[in-house]
Enzyme design. Structure first.
Site, PDB file in Angstrom:
ATOM      1  N   GLU A 184     -14.935 -10.361  10.349  1.00 54.84           N
ATOM      2  CA  GLU A 184     -15.736 -10.053   8.752  1.00 54.84           C
ATOM      3  C   GLU A 184     -16.581 -10.507   8.440  1.00 54.84           C
ATOM      4  O   GLU A 184     -17.282 -10.178   7.466  1.00 54.84           O
ATOM      5  CB  GLU A 184     -13.878 -11.209   8.149  1.00 54.84           C
ATOM      6  CG  GLU A 184     -13.046 -10.762   7.770  1.00 54.84           C
ATOM      7  CD  GLU A 184     -12.136  -9.599   7.189  1.00 54.84           C
ATOM      8  OE1 GLU A 184     -13.396  -9.142   6.265  1.00 54.84           O
ATOM      9  OE2 GLU A 184     -10.893  -9.462   7.251  1.00 54.84           O
ATOM     10  N   HIS A 196      -5.917  -1.317   6.718  1.00 57.21           N
ATOM     11  CA  HIS A 196      -4.578  -1.371   6.013  1.00 57.21           C
ATOM     12  C   HIS A 196      -3.646  -0.596   6.399  1.00 57.21           C
ATOM     13  O   HIS A 196      -2.171  -1.160   6.907  1.00 57.21           O
ATOM     14  CB  HIS A 196      -4.335  -1.748   4.728  1.00 57.21           C
ATOM     15  CG  HIS A 196      -4.834  -2.865   4.593  1.00 57.21           C
ATOM     16  ND1 HIS A 196      -5.413  -3.435   2.953  1.00 57.21           N
ATOM     17  CD2 HIS A 196      -5.219  -4.266   4.534  1.00 57.21           C
ATOM     18  CE1 HIS A 196      -5.867  -4.308   2.519  1.00 57.21           C
ATOM     19  NE2 HIS A 196      -5.804  -5.151   3.928  1.00 57.21           N
ATOM     20  N   ARG A 214     -16.660  -7.049  -6.626  1.00 56.00           N
ATOM     21  CA  ARG A 214     -15.825  -7.759  -5.182  1.00 56.00           C
ATOM     22  C   ARG A 214     -15.151  -6.196  -4.372  1.00 56.00           C
ATOM     23  O   ARG A 214     -14.579  -6.744  -3.431  1.00 56.00           O
ATOM     24  CB  ARG A 214     -15.067  -8.416  -6.800  1.00 56.00           C
ATOM     25  CG  ARG A 214     -14.270  -9.730  -5.211  1.00 56.00           C
ATOM     26  CD  ARG A 214     -13.075 -10.670  -5.441  1.00 56.00           C
ATOM     27  NE  ARG A 214     -12.715 -11.414  -4.961  1.00 56.00           N
ATOM     28  CZ  ARG A 214     -11.968 -13.045  -5.118  1.00 56.00           C
ATOM     29  NH1 ARG A 214     -12.202 -13.207  -6.050  1.00 56.00           N
ATOM     30  NH2 ARG A 214     -11.388 -13.692  -3.793  1.00 56.00           N
ATOM     31  N   LYS A 268     -19.989 -13.711   0.237  1.00 54.53           N
ATOM     32  CA  LYS A 268     -18.973 -14.197  -0.539  1.00 54.53           C
ATOM     33  C   LYS A 268     -18.876 -14.706  -2.180  1.00 54.53           C
ATOM     34  O   LYS A 268     -18.727 -14.289  -3.114  1.00 54.53           O
ATOM     35  CB  LYS A 268     -17.551 -14.843   0.428  1.00 54.53           C
ATOM     36  CG  LYS A 268     -16.416 -13.935  -0.966  1.00 54.53           C
ATOM     37  CD  LYS A 268     -15.076 -14.326   0.208  1.00 54.53           C
ATOM     38  CE  LYS A 268     -14.373 -13.626  -0.691  1.00 54.53           C
ATOM     39  NZ  LYS A 268     -13.059 -13.999  -0.070  1.00 54.53           N
ATOM     40  N   ASN A 322     -13.973  -4.909   0.137  1.00 55.27           N
ATOM     41  CA  ASN A 322     -12.706  -4.188   1.292  1.00 55.27           C
ATOM     42  C   ASN A 322     -12.941  -3.170   2.337  1.00 55.27           C
ATOM     43  O   ASN A 322     -12.042  -2.415   2.628  1.00 55.27           O
ATOM     44  CB  ASN A 322     -11.644  -3.886   0.029  1.00 55.27           C
ATOM     45  CG  ASN A 322     -10.599  -4.703  -0.594  1.00 55.27           C
ATOM     46  OD1 ASN A 322     -10.237  -5.853  -0.153  1.00 55.27           O
ATOM     47  ND2 ASN A 322     -10.255  -3.934  -1.954  1.00 55.27           N
ATOM     48  N   GLU A 340     -12.369  -9.326  -9.286  1.00 56.30           N
ATOM     49  CA  GLU A 340     -12.162  -7.734  -8.603  1.00 56.30           C
ATOM     50  C   GLU A 340     -11.873  -6.643  -9.916  1.00 56.30           C
ATOM     51  O   GLU A 340     -11.315  -5.647 -10.006  1.00 56.30           O
ATOM     52  CB  GLU A 340     -11.048  -7.717  -7.677  1.00 56.30           C
ATOM     53  CG  GLU A 340     -11.439  -6.639  -6.929  1.00 56.30           C
ATOM     54  CD  GLU A 340     -10.394  -7.071  -5.341  1.00 56.30           C
ATOM     55  OE1 GLU A 340     -10.537  -7.298  -4.711  1.00 56.30           O
ATOM     56  OE2 GLU A 340     -10.446  -5.361  -5.720  1.00 56.30           O
ATOM     57  N   HIS A 398     -11.105  -1.801   4.780  1.00 53.80           N
ATOM     58  CA  HIS A 398      -9.552  -2.055   4.650  1.00 53.80           C
ATOM     59  C   HIS A 398      -8.795  -0.920   4.467  1.00 53.80           C
ATOM     60  O   HIS A 398      -7.680  -0.999   4.676  1.00 53.80           O
ATOM     61  CB  HIS A 398      -9.953  -3.433   3.712  1.00 53.80           C
ATOM     62  CG  HIS A 398      -9.749  -5.061   3.536  1.00 53.80           C
ATOM     63  ND1 HIS A 398     -11.797  -4.687   4.554  1.00 53.80           N
ATOM     64  CD2 HIS A 398      -9.881  -6.398   4.136  1.00 53.80           C
ATOM     65  CE1 HIS A 398     -11.827  -6.033   5.149  1.00 53.80           C
ATOM     66  NE2 HIS A 398     -10.431  -6.765   4.769  1.00 53.80           N
ATOM     67  N   HIS A 435      -5.425  -9.102  11.656  1.00 55.72           N
ATOM     68  CA  HIS A 435      -6.322  -8.408  10.558  1.00 55.72           C
ATOM     69  C   HIS A 435      -7.249  -7.320  10.772  1.00 55.72           C
ATOM     70  O   HIS A 435      -8.199  -6.459  10.628  1.00 55.72           O
ATOM     71  CB  HIS A 435      -5.721  -9.076   9.798  1.00 55.72           C
ATOM     72  CG  HIS A 435      -6.485  -8.603   8.384  1.00 55.72           C
ATOM     73  ND1 HIS A 435      -5.903  -7.491   7.455  1.00 55.72           N
ATOM     74  CD2 HIS A 435      -7.999  -9.049   7.694  1.00 55.72           C
ATOM     75  CE1 HIS A 435      -7.038  -7.645   6.150  1.00 55.72           C
ATOM     76  NE2 HIS A 435      -8.056  -8.601   6.478  1.00 55.72           N
ATOM     77  N   LYS A 490      -8.068 -16.467  -4.005  1.00 58.53           N
ATOM     78  CA  LYS A 490      -6.629 -14.948  -3.918  1.00 58.53           C
ATOM     79  C   LYS A 490      -6.080 -15.868  -3.083  1.00 58.53           C
ATOM     80  O   LYS A 490      -6.368 -16.576  -1.960  1.00 58.53           O
ATOM     81  CB  LYS A 490      -7.426 -13.966  -3.578  1.00 58.53           C
ATOM     82  CG  LYS A 490      -7.689 -13.101  -4.257  1.00 58.53           C
ATOM     83  CD  LYS A 490      -7.889 -11.308  -3.518  1.00 58.53           C
ATOM     84  CE  LYS A 490      -9.107 -10.665  -4.440  1.00 58.53           C
ATOM     85  NZ  LYS A 490      -8.993  -9.243  -3.538  1.00 58.53           N
ATOM     86  N   ARG A 529       2.468 -25.975 -13.008  1.00 61.18           N
ATOM     87  CA  ARG A 529       1.525 -25.043 -13.493  1.00 61.18           C
ATOM     88  C   ARG A 529       0.061 -25.411 -13.503  1.00 61.18           C
ATOM     89  O   ARG A 529      -1.000 -25.084 -13.719  1.00 61.18           O
ATOM     90  CB  ARG A 529       1.163 -24.927 -15.610  1.00 61.18           C
ATOM     91  CG  ARG A 529       2.666 -24.979 -15.713  1.00 61.18           C
ATOM     92  CD  ARG A 529       2.513 -24.808 -17.153  1.00 61.18           C
ATOM     93  NE  ARG A 529       3.960 -23.805 -18.293  1.00 61.18           N
ATOM     94  CZ  ARG A 529       4.611 -25.180 -18.256  1.00 61.18           C
ATOM     95  NH1 ARG A 529       4.443 -26.338 -17.898  1.00 61.18           N
ATOM     96  NH2 ARG A 529       6.115 -25.163 -18.614  1.00 61.18           N
TER      97      ARG A 529
END
Ligand code: NAD
Ligand code: GLY
Length: 377
Positions: A198, A265, A254, A240, A258, A250, A261, A278, A156, A134
């Site tokens: 980025e 993607h 946030r 960031k 993207n 998010e 993206h 990427h 993330k 946990r």
């Protein structure tokens, strides 16, 4: 958000450049400098005498011995797990391999997991740390530019599902981030450019002055000038950290991270993961986002061209690949995570240095922007 040093990069590990991520009791520092993995910077963030370094078969031979020596000098017992290298291993099977290793080593709840590698290692190690017993202490030691400016910051973590990227995960903040800029010297050129995508993204979405700085230093960055890299990472982390401080999970702002993206993607998925990196897909995706912003009257033609020039100067594509038709790209965009209630939410540019979330763009304009930034245009 706060920072210890206002201006240029510094090389001394005893006074590293530092950016703080302000999240109340989960706040943490990002240390940025050369040769940090040899220093005692991490010791105060490790609550017990045991550490497990999780890396991969590319990065471990380069840097695990140095990190281990520094930790042993601080009286830590260190175990190392080197996973296979590649996005295709960011999955449940590899996660189980991590859990098996932790069980075999009889790791306890105070043992710290250190992710030594790029975003793949950071994401899977973070999720292992969030879920094992946990939650055990976790430190990010990112070794790609992309990981130093993006994936190691903000909490993330996760793995891919066969039917979708990053579908299983958790928000779990590290205790600190150790971005050793010296590790970037062994990074392939293509991976460095992917990280620059980025960096450009932060300037575009948040800070026009930073975009100017990137434009002026793009050659130095590609030549891996240490001071330029440290400054680019520091500025990116400041932006960031500020966005994550305002919106950790998010719920709103946030999502601006993207930018490019949704288009990117679609390129990654359509080409098959791994063919375009990427960052390469994000480079082309930001050009499509810029073109759509121009068509909607948000930015002008000269801003659009300037963005293409910066993306290209970073060694990145500005056009989506010929192998994927505009229609196929549009179809792939519909399965992106950013689709809400069947509506596509796009991050576009209000002006240079300011991104906006827009969810009522007409299909005709979207298709026109995709066509205009396609390899066949
Ligand atoms: P990566 O982790 O696959 O690393 C790229 C390649 O570089 C790998 O082969 C790796 O072994 C190698 N490498 C790493 N460091 C090196 C070094 N110093 N010298 C030589 N080789 C080195 O890719 P990445 O671009 O770092 O990360 C991509 C991953 O990050 C994706 O899985 C993506 O989903 C994830 N990501 C996560 C977030 C987040 O917020 N958590 C944000 C962006 C991306
Ligand atoms: N890379 C996007 C985010 O961290 O939110």
């Amino acid at each position: 958000m706060s920072e210890s040093q206002p201006t240029s990069a510094r090389q001394r590990p005893d006074t590293p450049t530092m950016v703080n991520v302000d999240l109340g009791e989960r706040s943490y520092p990002i240390f940025i400098d050369a040769e940090l993995i040899d220093s005692d910077t991490l010791a105060p963030f490790i609550p017990s005498g045991r550490v497990v370094i999780i890396s991969n078969t590319t990065v471990a031979p380069l840097y695990a011995a140095r990190l281990t020596a520094a930790l042993e000098a601080a009286d830590k017992q260190v175990d190392l797990l080197a996973l296979p290298d590649g996005e295709q291993y960011k999955n449940l099977e590899t996660l189980e391999q991590i859990y098996d290793f932790l069980m075999e080593k009889q790791v306890d709840r105070k043992t710290t997991l250190i992710a030594l590698g790029g975003g793949v290692i950071g994401d899977i190690t973070g999720f292992a740390a969030a879920s094992f017993q946990r939650g055990v202490p976790f430190i990010q030691a990112p070794t790609t530019l992309l990981a130093q400016v993006d994936s190691s910051v903000g909490g993330k973590t996760g793995i891919n599902h066969p039917r979708g990227k990053n579908m299983i995960g958790a928000f779990y903040q590290p205790r600190c981030v150790l971005a050793d800029t010296g590790t970037l010297n062994t990074l392939p050129d293509r991976e460095l450019s992917a990280g620059l995508a980025e960096v450009i993204k932060y300037g575009l979405l948040w800070d026009e002055d930073f975009l100017d700085w990137i434009e002026a230093h793009i050659d130095a960055l590609r030549e891996r000038d240490p001071a330029a890299l440290t400054e680019a990472i520091r500025q990116s982390c400041l932006i960031k950290a500020e966005i994550v401080r305002q919106d950790e999970r998010e719920g709103g702002i946030r999502a601006l991270l993207n930018l490019g993206h949704t288009f990117g993607h679609a390129i990654e998925a359509g080409m098959g993961y791994g063919r375009w990196l990427h960052g390469e897909a994000i480079g082309a995706g930001m050009c499509t986002a810029a073109e759509l912003s121009r068509r909607l009257g948000l930015i002008d033609q000269s801003a659009c061209r300037r963005i293409e020039r910066i993306v290209s100067a970073a060694g990145l594509p500005t056009r989506s690949p010929a192998e994927l038709s505009p229609e196929r790209l549009r179809e792939l965009m519909s399965s992106d995570k950013k689709v809400e209630d069947g509506r596509l939410r796009l991050v576009l540019l209000g002006r240079l240095g300011q991104a906006r979330l827009i969810d009522n763009t007409s299909e005709d304009e979207i298709m026109a922007a995709i066509r205009a930034t396609h390899a066949d245009s």
